[in-house]
Design a protein around this motif. Structure first.
Motif, PDB file in Angstrom:
ATOM      1  N   TRP A  43       0.814  -1.220   0.000  1.00 29.86           N
ATOM      2  CA  TRP A  43       0.000   0.000   0.000  1.00 29.86           C
ATOM      3  C   TRP A  43       0.843   1.262   0.000  1.00 29.86           C
ATOM      4  CZ3 TRP A  43       2.141   1.479   4.426  1.00 29.86           C
ATOM      5  CH2 TRP A  43       2.300   0.570   5.470  1.00 29.86           C
ATOM      6  N   ASP A  45       2.288   4.654  -0.495  1.00 35.40           N
ATOM      7  CA  ASP A  45       1.741   5.852  -1.153  1.00 35.40           C
ATOM      8  C   ASP A  45       2.812   6.620  -1.935  1.00 35.40           C
ATOM      9  OD1 ASP A  45       3.179   7.211   0.802  1.00 35.40           O
ATOM     10  OD2 ASP A  45       1.422   7.960   1.888  1.00 35.40           O
ATOM     11  N   GLY A  86      10.714   6.619  -0.630  1.00 32.43           N
ATOM     12  CA  GLY A  86      11.807   5.694  -0.521  1.00 32.43           C
ATOM     13  C   GLY A  86      12.404   5.588   0.889  1.00 32.43           C
ATOM     14  N   THR A 112      11.879   6.892   7.989  1.00 34.88           N
ATOM     15  CA  THR A 112      12.506   5.643   7.547  1.00 34.88           C
ATOM     16  C   THR A 112      11.824   4.481   8.249  1.00 34.88           C
ATOM     17  OG1 THR A 112      14.640   4.510   7.240  1.00 34.88           O
ATOM     18  CG2 THR A 112      14.349   5.753   9.300  1.00 34.88           C
ATOM     19  N   GLN A 113      12.014   3.260   7.684  1.00 37.18           N
ATOM     20  CA  GLN A 113      11.245   2.129   8.232  1.00 37.18           C
ATOM     21  C   GLN A 113      12.011   1.311   9.264  1.00 37.18           C
ATOM     22  OE1 GLN A 113      12.183   2.576   5.012  1.00 37.18           O
ATOM     23  NE2 GLN A 113      12.297   0.655   3.891  1.00 37.18           N
ATOM     24  N   SER A 130       9.283   3.846  11.159  1.00 31.22           N
ATOM     25  CA  SER A 130       7.949   3.340  10.865  1.00 31.22           C
ATOM     26  C   SER A 130       8.009   1.892  10.399  1.00 31.22           C
ATOM     27  CB  SER A 130       7.321   4.256   9.791  1.00 31.22           C
ATOM     28  OG  SER A 130       6.021   3.858   9.488  1.00 31.22           O
ATOM     29  N   LYS A 132       6.910  -1.853   9.509  1.00 29.86           N
ATOM     30  CA  LYS A 132       5.739  -2.161   8.684  1.00 29.86           C
ATOM     31  C   LYS A 132       4.941  -3.364   9.176  1.00 29.86           C
ATOM     32  CE  LYS A 132       6.327   1.305   5.987  1.00 29.86           C
ATOM     33  NZ  LYS A 132       6.850   2.213   7.030  1.00 29.86           N
ATOM     34  N   LYS A 163       6.234   5.041  14.513  1.00 28.67           N
ATOM     35  CA  LYS A 163       4.915   5.301  13.917  1.00 28.67           C
ATOM     36  C   LYS A 163       4.496   4.067  13.136  1.00 28.67           C
ATOM     37  CE  LYS A 163       4.822   7.935  10.207  1.00 28.67           C
ATOM     38  NZ  LYS A 163       5.077   9.171   9.432  1.00 28.67           N
ATOM     39  N   GLN A 190      -1.163   5.456  12.985  1.00 28.40           N
ATOM     40  CA  GLN A 190      -1.629   6.189  11.792  1.00 28.40           C
ATOM     41  C   GLN A 190      -2.525   5.292  10.953  1.00 28.40           C
ATOM     42  OE1 GLN A 190       1.167   8.780   9.723  1.00 28.40           O
ATOM     43  NE2 GLN A 190       0.987   7.564   7.879  1.00 28.40           N
ATOM     44  N   ASN A 193      -4.129   4.615   4.310  1.00 28.53           N
ATOM     45  CA  ASN A 193      -4.892   5.087   3.152  1.00 28.53           C
ATOM     46  C   ASN A 193      -4.896   3.959   2.130  1.00 28.53           C
ATOM     47  OD1 ASN A 193      -5.906   6.271   0.863  1.00 28.53           O
ATOM     48  ND2 ASN A 193      -4.319   7.851   0.680  1.00 28.53           N
TER      49      ASN A 193
HETATM   50  C1  LIG Z   1       6.325   6.757   1.924  1.00 23.66           C
HETATM   51  S1  LIG Z   1       7.093   6.378   3.450  1.00 23.66           S
HETATM   52  C2  LIG Z   1       8.796   6.821   3.158  1.00 23.66           C
HETATM   53  C3  LIG Z   1       9.700   6.593   4.337  1.00 23.66           C
HETATM   54  C4  LIG Z   1      10.023   5.153   4.712  1.00 23.66           C
HETATM   55  N1  LIG Z   1      10.204   4.325   3.573  1.00 23.66           N
HETATM   56  C5  LIG Z   1       8.933   4.587   5.599  1.00 23.66           C
HETATM   57  O1  LIG Z   1       8.087   3.827   5.096  1.00 23.66           O
HETATM   58  O2  LIG Z   1       8.922   4.898   6.766  1.00 23.66           O
HETATM   59  C6  LIG Z   1       6.549   7.680   4.570  1.00 23.66           C
HETATM   60  C7  LIG Z   1       5.475   7.301   5.534  1.00 23.66           C
HETATM   61  O3  LIG Z   1       4.282   7.075   4.816  1.00 23.66           O
HETATM   62  C8  LIG Z   1       3.622   5.969   5.381  1.00 23.66           C
HETATM   63  N2  LIG Z   1       2.711   5.424   4.390  1.00 23.66           N
HETATM   64  C9  LIG Z   1       3.041   4.919   3.179  1.00 23.66           C
HETATM   65  N3  LIG Z   1       1.935   4.513   2.509  1.00 23.66           N
HETATM   66  C10 LIG Z   1       0.877   4.776   3.322  1.00 23.66           C
HETATM   67  C11 LIG Z   1      -0.521   4.553   3.203  1.00 23.66           C
HETATM   68  N4  LIG Z   1      -1.068   4.002   2.111  1.00 23.66           N
HETATM   69  N5  LIG Z   1      -1.306   4.947   4.238  1.00 23.66           N
HETATM   70  C12 LIG Z   1      -0.771   5.499   5.356  1.00 23.66           C
HETATM   71  N6  LIG Z   1       0.541   5.732   5.525  1.00 23.66           N
HETATM   72  C13 LIG Z   1       1.367   5.354   4.519  1.00 23.66           C
HETATM   73  C14 LIG Z   1       4.771   5.036   5.735  1.00 23.66           C
HETATM   74  O4  LIG Z   1       4.395   4.036   6.654  1.00 23.66           O
HETATM   75  C15 LIG Z   1       5.760   6.021   6.322  1.00 23.66           C
HETATM   76  O5  LIG Z   1       5.476   6.212   7.679  1.00 23.66           O
END
Ligand SMILES: C[S@@+](CC[C@H](N)C(=O)[O-])C[C@H]1O[C@@H](n2cnc3c(N)ncnc32)[C@H](O)[C@@H]1O
Ligand SMILES: Nc1nc2[nH]cc(C(=O)O)c2c(=O)[nH]1
Ligand code: SF4
Ligand SMILES: [Mg+2]
Length: 245
Positions: A43, A45, A86, A112-113, A130, A132, A163, A190, A193
């Motif tokens: 998912w 974004d 990324g 970052t994850q 963050s 996953k 997060k 959080q 989406n």
């Molecule tokens: C696009 S990521 C980039 C940073 C890193 N790769 C990460 O995932 O933490 C930024 C944040 O957006 C969150 N995110 C990505 N797709 C999402 C979605 N569909 N709904 C809610 N949060 C989302 C990620 O979990 C992360 O906390």
């Protein structure tokens, strides 16, 4: 030490806007979005950072060139820069950018994850990690996450947060495990989406608010979430799935 000549693969630089998520939500910030990720969340974004669809937009930029572009866009109207992707933690050369921003008196944040360490993470003011949940299709390397969190916290970093994005009950159970593993680290929930292609922002807002309400209910009924903060993606509520905001 970083010599500052390692170019950084950048996909977009934008702002000023507000940080829409997590520990500094609402903060006026610029964004630098790097290309490339070691994950493939179902998912995501920001999949354009790794799925090849924006391959032609990637620029290899020096720290100084990134600063020039930030300044061109934001002039004196910002004091904070968020580095996202990324996964920015794949890129050693970001150390030079963080140092340069510090010299300019700009505070920094990273998204970052928690799958990779970089020494420059210690220099970042607001570190959001963050990990996953199951719905992403990714598997968390808990040993690596432990190492990263403990290196930051034991090193005296006082701006670290976790997060977790939650789409369903299984994700919520995962969020509880992560929070209980690092009880001293500020914890954010959080809502996910799930509607990344919806161009109808009114409809999207409704769905996002429904997921937010569901997640609030989950957190309210869980004693181990008494110290958690539940926040929506503000930028998605305001601007929908638009890029560069
Ligand atoms: C696009 S990521 C980039 C940073 C890193 N790769 C990460 O995932 O933490 C930024 C944040 O957006 C969150 N995110 C990505 N797709 C999402 C979605 N569909 N709904 C809610 N949060 C989302 C990620 O979990 C992360 O906390
Ligand atoms: N306004 C705004 N806030 C954000 N917080 C995290 C974002 C990200 O994509 O990492 C993001 C983003 O893309 N825009
Ligand atoms: S880790 Fe972040 S950028 Fe990478 S696929 Fe997952 S949400 Fe997207
Ligand atoms: Mg985003």
């Amino acid at each position: 030490m970083d010599d500052g000549v390692n170019p950084i693969p950048v996909l977009e630089i934008f702002g000023p806007t507000i940080q829409g998520e997590g520990m500094v939500i609402g903060q006026k910030t610029m964004f630098v979005r790097t290309a490339g990720c070691d994950y493939r969340c179902s998912w995501c974004d920001s999949a354009f950072t790794w799925d090849g669809s924006a391959r032609d937009e990637i620029q290899l930029l020096s720290a100084e060139a990134i600063w020039q572009e930030l300044y061109r866009l934001g002039e004196d109207r910002f004091s904070h820069v968020t580095i996202s992707g990324g996964n920015p933690a794949l890129i050693e050369g970001i150390g030079a950018l963080v140092s340069l921003l510090q010299e300019k008196g700009i505070r920094t944040a990273v998204e970052t994850q928690g799958s990779r360490w970089q020494d420059w993470l210690m220099q970042i003011d607001d570190v959001t990690i963050s990990p996953k949940p199951p719905s992403s299709g990714m598997k968390t390397d808990l040993d690596m996450l432990d190492q990263i969190v403990h290196r930051l916290v034991d090193g005296g970093h006082d701006g670290v947060s976790l997060k977790v994005v939650v789409f369903n009950d299984e994700d919520f159970a995962y969020a509880r495990r992560i929070h209980s593993r690092y009880p001293a680290v500020p914890f954010y929930l959080q809502p996910g989406n799930g509607d990344l292609t919806d161009a109808n922002t009114d409809l999207l807002r409704e769905k996002l608010l429904k997921s937010f309400e569901w997640l609030i209910d989950q957190a309210m009924s869980a004693a181990d979430m008494n110290d958690a903060k539940v926040l929506p993606q503000l930028h998605a509520l305001v601007w929908g799935n638009k890029r560069g905001v």
